[in-house]
Design a protein around this motif. Structure first.
Motif, mmCIF file in Angstrom:
data_model
loop_
_atom_site.group_PDB
_atom_site.id
_atom_site.type_symbol
_atom_site.label_atom_id
_atom_site.label_comp_id
_atom_site.label_asym_id
_atom_site.label_seq_id
_atom_site.Cartn_x
_atom_site.Cartn_y
_atom_site.Cartn_z
ATOM 1 N N LEU A 157 0.802 -1.119 -0.100
ATOM 2 C CA LEU A 157 0.003 0.153 0.284
ATOM 3 C C LEU A 157 0.909 1.346 0.029
ATOM 4 N N HIS A 158 2.172 1.401 0.131
ATOM 5 C CA HIS A 158 2.990 2.579 0.003
ATOM 6 C C HIS A 158 4.233 2.295 -0.308
ATOM 7 N N LEU A 159 4.496 2.701 -1.526
ATOM 8 C CA LEU A 159 6.008 2.489 -2.152
ATOM 9 C C LEU A 159 6.278 3.615 -3.052
ATOM 10 N N HIS A 160 7.317 4.269 -2.834
ATOM 11 C CA HIS A 160 8.238 5.295 -3.641
ATOM 12 C C HIS A 160 8.739 4.795 -4.706
ATOM 13 N N ALA A 161 8.220 4.471 -5.977
ATOM 14 C CA ALA A 161 8.911 3.926 -7.153
ATOM 15 C C ALA A 161 10.335 4.300 -7.519
ATOM 16 N N PRO A 162 10.329 5.934 -7.472
ATOM 17 C CA PRO A 162 11.700 6.207 -7.899
ATOM 18 C C PRO A 162 12.867 6.258 -6.930
ATOM 19 N N GLN A 163 12.306 6.128 -5.794
ATOM 20 C CA GLN A 163 13.075 5.877 -4.885
ATOM 21 C C GLN A 163 13.914 4.476 -4.471
ATOM 22 N N TYR A 164 13.410 3.779 -5.462
ATOM 23 C CA TYR A 164 14.115 2.310 -5.645
ATOM 24 C C TYR A 164 15.665 2.496 -6.193
ATOM 25 N N LEU A 165 15.892 3.431 -6.497
ATOM 26 C CA LEU A 165 17.242 4.004 -7.006
ATOM 27 C C LEU A 165 18.177 3.649 -6.317
ATOM 28 N N TYR A 166 17.738 4.001 -4.865
ATOM 29 C CA TYR A 166 18.876 4.073 -3.830
ATOM 30 C C TYR A 166 18.312 3.308 -2.386
ATOM 31 N N GLN A 167 17.560 1.965 -2.863
ATOM 32 C CA GLN A 167 17.179 1.317 -1.726
ATOM 33 C C GLN A 167 18.106 0.640 -0.851
ATOM 34 N N GLY A 168 17.864 0.874 0.276
ATOM 35 C CA GLY A 168 18.864 0.439 1.346
ATOM 36 C C GLY A 168 20.012 1.309 1.623
ATOM 37 N N ASN A 169 19.815 2.582 1.248
ATOM 38 C CA ASN A 169 21.019 3.644 1.468
ATOM 39 C C ASN A 169 20.146 4.839 2.158
ATOM 40 N N GLY A 170 21.247 5.478 3.145
ATOM 41 C CA GLY A 170 20.786 6.830 3.357
ATOM 42 C C GLY A 170 19.703 6.742 4.721
ATOM 43 N N LEU A 171 19.554 5.843 5.463
ATOM 44 C CA LEU A 171 18.727 5.755 6.419
ATOM 45 C C LEU A 171 18.931 6.289 7.785
ATOM 46 N N ASP A 172 20.101 7.149 7.806
ATOM 47 C CA ASP A 172 20.825 7.495 9.024
ATOM 48 C C ASP A 172 20.229 9.028 9.503
ATOM 49 N N LEU A 173 19.359 9.587 8.590
ATOM 50 C CA LEU A 173 18.934 11.036 8.912
ATOM 51 C C LEU A 173 17.546 11.079 9.375
ATOM 52 N N LEU A 210 13.734 12.623 8.961
ATOM 53 C CA LEU A 210 12.786 12.404 7.839
ATOM 54 C C LEU A 210 13.049 13.805 6.900
ATOM 55 N N MET A 211 13.000 14.768 7.494
ATOM 56 C CA MET A 211 12.986 16.023 6.618
ATOM 57 C C MET A 211 14.332 16.135 5.978
ATOM 58 N N GLN A 212 15.328 15.910 6.832
ATOM 59 C CA GLN A 212 16.837 16.075 6.167
ATOM 60 C C GLN A 212 16.770 14.943 5.180
ATOM 61 N N TRP A 213 16.492 13.729 5.341
ATOM 62 C CA TRP A 213 16.278 12.645 4.689
ATOM 63 C C TRP A 213 15.702 12.984 3.170
ATOM 64 N N LEU A 214 14.803 13.533 3.144
ATOM 65 C CA LEU A 214 13.957 13.870 2.045
ATOM 66 C C LEU A 214 14.801 14.818 1.056
ATOM 67 N N ASP A 215 15.621 15.990 1.769
ATOM 68 C CA ASP A 215 16.360 16.739 0.869
ATOM 69 C C ASP A 215 17.424 16.168 0.478
ATOM 70 N N THR A 216 18.225 15.419 1.260
ATOM 71 C CA THR A 216 19.544 14.683 0.817
ATOM 72 C C THR A 216 19.523 13.509 -0.093
ATOM 73 N N TYR A 217 18.379 12.642 -0.156
ATOM 74 C CA TYR A 217 18.059 11.446 -0.909
ATOM 75 C C TYR A 217 17.034 11.568 -1.748
ATOM 76 N N ALA A 218 15.802 11.789 -1.231
ATOM 77 C CA ALA A 218 14.466 11.402 -1.801
ATOM 78 C C ALA A 218 14.352 12.418 -3.111
ATOM 79 N N LEU A 219 14.392 13.796 -2.911
ATOM 80 C CA LEU A 219 13.983 14.684 -3.896
ATOM 81 C C LEU A 219 15.187 14.570 -4.849
ATOM 82 N N LYS A 220 16.569 14.390 -4.603
ATOM 83 C CA LYS A 220 17.255 14.432 -5.456
ATOM 84 C C LYS A 220 17.112 13.118 -6.645
ATOM 85 N N ALA A 221 16.845 12.013 -5.791
ATOM 86 C CA ALA A 221 16.601 10.705 -6.738
ATOM 87 C C ALA A 221 15.385 11.050 -7.739
#
Length: 464
Positions: free
Chosen positions: A73-89, A91-102
């Motif tokens: 019921l919930h999957l961000h398809a473009p974020q499959y690009l970096y699956q398994g990376n960047g889970l150390d931040l 939420l709001m910082q993670w979005l800026d650093t990884y999600a929006l860029k991908a």
């Protein structure tokens, strides 16, 4: 054109209701070949009282069983690009650093988008996911690639073009609320046109309105999306009360809770699926139920990005529609089996914390105390029938009239008697054949894609 039926004979398992698992030994299920609809389901060793007959039959091996496919019921398809990376931040910082860029990267590189989405569809099916609710990107063309790849793979996909006229990334934002609304309406039309020439049972893809979440959407945009959903009878998906920093940001900028913002703009409907909801109170969960809104429970990403676990038992007690989500890439596993296991683990931690709190307060936690934990059978319901109900599908069960969305699970080899994959069975614990509930539970705990030999969606075999 004449209708031909294909039958499957063997063991079937489904969870018709929460906590109730039914095991059908030596049953026969018949499917209309052209439409993939179940037309017969009954004991195989009894004379058929139905007018249905079948031209061919598949025998399910004795060490295997058929289970409904999973719903994500919930999957961000473009974020499959970096699956398994960047889970150390956070939420709001993670979005800026990884999600929006991908997401921006895929919007500018359609070759990469096609590669990722084709791989994602194949991986989902290999893990038994027959239906998936997808977040995409802000560009229509990229989301059309996503829709096309899902349709080509044969998976049920609800595709959401992101709507966001506010962003912390200057280069990744829609120019205005009106431009965002125009783009959403255009994508809906294009996505529907993708399958309009096909027969209804062949249409796998459906557009979904997708405001990312309150901090990225102006009131004008949210209001317009609510109107568009009502006008075109469209599903809606978003994030709700996910993390402490997100909740505080909405309070600061809007002066209210984000559930109030969604409600104000008619975005809490019976067609809505909201992800996370970890900061919703029990009364808020009752509001969710009253609107008929469903919740995508994503236990793994909640561990990483939310300071609170989801109140799963309280939601279920209020008859809220709940299913499971992987939340790639906020969660690192595309396998719903891991989401099931994590949902049980988190619920047991909640129960343990509740028990210790009561003991510290001098309360005995007697038999009348509500158990906050769920068990594996309840999680199996959430992954199959619960997810189907949330998506408005008739699947998740083996009943006449339901689509044949199923997966064949192999637990042990009938010739050698050896367990398949990570499974080991010993004569001193459980008998190897015929299969029983203890063996299914062991698969639930330690099984993986090596145990999955076939997947069907609408009767069409998509994995073999």
């Amino acid at each position: 054109m004449a209708s031909y039926h294909h039958a499957y004979r063997g063991m079937f398992v489904h969870t018709l209701s929460l906590g109730s698992m039914q095991v059908f030994h030596d049953y026969r299920l018949a499917v209309v070949d052209q439409h993939g609809i179940i037309v017969y389901f009954d004991q195989a060793n009894l004379p058929s009282l139905s007018a249905v007959s079948w031209t061919t039959e598949t025998l399910i091996p004795e060490g295997s069983f058929i289970l409904p496919t999973f719903c994500d019921l919930h999957l961000h398809a473009p974020q499959y690009l970096y699956q398994g990376n960047g889970l150390d931040l956070p939420l709001m910082q993670w979005l800026d650093t990884y999600a929006l860029k991908a997401e921006e990267q895929l919007d500018s590189d359609h070759g990469l988008a096609k590669e990722i989405y084709k791989t994602l569809a194949r991986r989902l099916l290999r893990n038994g996911t027959g239906a998936v609710l997808l977040f995409g990107t802000i560009k229509e063309d990229t989301n059309m690639i996503l829709a096309e790849e899902m349709q080509n793979a044969g998976i049920r996909a609800f595709v959401g073009k992101l709507s966001m006229d506010i962003s912390s990334r200057r280069t990744y934002v829609e120019p205005s609320a009106q431009a965002s609304l125009d783009s959403a309406e255009s994508f809906v039309s294009r996505c529907r046109a993708l399958t309009q020439e096909l027969a209804p049972h062949e249409r796998r893809v459906e557009p979904v309105l997708t405001p990312r979440f309150v901090p990225t959407c102006s009131d004008e945009l949210l209001h317009g999306l609510g109107e568009l959903s009502e006008k075109e009878n469209l599903k809606i998906q978003s994030h709700l009360a996910e993390a402490h920093d997100e909740v505080e940001l909405v309070r600061k900028e809007r002066g209210m809770e984000d559930i109030d913002v969604f409600e104000k703009h008619k975005l809490l409907t019976s067609r809505t699926i909201q992800a996370h909801c970890t900061f919703l109170s029990p009364p808020d969960l009752s509001r969710i139920h009253d609107h008929g809104t469903a919740i995508a429970h994503c236990p793994l990403s909640n561990v990483y990005f939310s300071a609170e676990p989801f109140r799963l038992r309280e939601a279920l007690d209020r008859n809220v529609k709940v299913g499971l989500g992987t939340d790639i890439a906020g969660g690192y596993s595309v396998d719903i089996m891991n989401a099931m296991r994590q949902a049980v683990a988190v619920s047991r931690m909640r129960q343990g914390k509740n028990l210790m709190s009561r003991i510290e307060q001098g309360q005995d936690g007697g038999e009348d105390e509500r158990n906050l934990a769920i068990d594996w059978k309840e999680s199996l319901y959430l992954a199959t029938r619960g997810g189907s109900i949330a998506l408005g599908l008739d699947s998740g069960v083996f009943e006449v009239g339901a689509p044949f969305d199923a997966q064949m699970i192999v637990l042990c080899d009938t010739e050698s008697g050896e367990g398949v994959g990570a499974l080991d069975f010993f004569s001193g614990s459980v008998p190897k054949l015929p299969l029983n509930v203890d063996m299914i539970e062991k698969w639930w705990c330690v099984g993986d894609d090596r145990n999955r030999r076939s997947v069907w969606v609408q009767g069409n075999q998509v994995v073999s």
